[in-house]
Design an enzyme around this catalytic site. Structure first.
Site, short mmCIF file in Angstrom:
data_model
loop_
_atom_site.label_atom_id
_atom_site.label_comp_id
_atom_site.label_asym_id
_atom_site.label_seq_id
_atom_site.Cartn_x
_atom_site.Cartn_y
_atom_site.Cartn_z
CG ASP A 1 -0.31 -0.53 2.48
OD1 ASP A 1 0.90 -0.32 2.66
OD2 ASP A 1 -1.01 -1.14 3.30
CG ASN B 1 -9.24 -1.58 11.26
OD1 ASN B 1 -8.25 -2.22 10.91
ND2 ASN B 1 -9.63 -0.49 10.63
CG HIS C 1 -5.98 -2.43 8.27
ND1 HIS C 1 -6.04 -1.12 8.68
CD2 HIS C 1 -4.67 -2.77 8.42
CE1 HIS C 1 -4.85 -0.71 9.05
NE2 HIS C 1 -4.00 -1.70 8.91
CD GLU D 1 -8.75 0.52 6.77
OE1 GLU D 1 -8.82 -0.33 7.67
OE2 GLU D 1 -8.01 1.52 6.85
#
Length: 266
Positions: A82, A153, A155, A160
């Site tokens: 990313d 979370n 990811h 996400e």
């Protein structure tokens, strides 16, 4: 339970070591072994690489092996997961800069074999750029190994939590995404101020991640314990993107330190 152990959970191998340093050494061992075996088998190794605090020790270990003469990156091709968007590659907060600091400048990886998504692409051409990134991976024969970290979370990359079906999620291509509030909150430590956090990013898609021939998930520290347990022992759900790894469990190795494994039980 013993501080060092290897168990099977939801079809995946889970390796637990007493601390982050020991866990990172295991991850570096795995990468080095795959580089050597892939180069021997097909003349090159294609690695998917992660950023963030967790893999820094892994990269330091790989760089040390290179300096000692035991590991060459001459025949390695890399694809990073990313990049923030928009951002200049020379910005110290860019993941291109991160990779240069922690790995690229410290090993013999040819510059044209290191691929990081381009945070300067005009938005009108982002879809074309991300589709091309996927085509490059496929043209290189796919990823021999994908190194992952896990967000609080759940990811993976910047894939996400989302309200879509599992089938849609596992087919998700490389693309531009909005960052989740938890991800943005965690990025404050790097950006220094919540208002300065870049709210969007380019991320390798779940499809490419899950297509890797081997996947190494490295998670360390007590802040990751809850989400690790959810991803490994909970249902497969797009609310916890790392749980999608259960769909290719036989190709996934989780490498954890004791604090990150604390909620897995026996």
């Amino acid at each position: 339970m013993p501080a060092e152990r290897t168990v099977q959970i939801s079809g995946s191998t889970v390796i637990v070591r007493p601390n982050a340093e020991a866990a990172s050494r295991v991850a570096a061992d795995s990468i080095a072994e795959i580089v050597e075996s892939a180069v021997k088998a097909r003349g090159k190794a294609v690695l998917g690489l992660a950023t963030g605090a967790t893999p820094e020790v892994v990269y330091a270990n790989l760089a040390a092996r290179h300096r000692a003469g035991g590991l060459s990156f001459q025949k390695v091709v890399t694809y990073n997961l990313d990049e923030y968007y928009p951002i200049q590659p020379i910005d110290p907060l860019s993941y291109r800069s991160y990779m240069h600091r922690h790995l690229f400048s410290r090993v013999d990886l040819p510059a044209n074999q290191a691929h990081v998504l381009d945070g300067t692409v005009p938005e009108a051409f982002v879809r074309e750029h991300t589709a091309e990134f996927d085509r490059w991976i496929e043209a290189d024969g796919g990823l021999d190994l994908q190194l992952l970290g896990i967000g609080r979370n759940g990811h993976i990359g910047f894939n996400e939590p989302a309200e879509w079906s599992v089938a849609e999620a596992v087919a998700a291509p490389t693309r531009l995404v909005e960052l989740h509030p938890v991800t943005r909150a965690d990025a404050v430590r790097e950006f220094g101020d919540a208002a300065k956090v870049i709210p969007r990013a380019l991320t390798m898609g779940v499809k490419q991640i899950l297509s890797a021939r081997a996947i190494v998930m490295l998670a360390t520290g007590p802040r990751k314990a809850s989400i690790v347990a959810q991803a490994l022992r909970g249902p497969v759900t797009t609310a916890v993107p790392a749980s999608l790894l259960q769909t290719v469990a036989d190709r996934v190795v989780w490498i954890l330190d004791e604090p990150a494994a604390a909620e897995l039980g026996s």
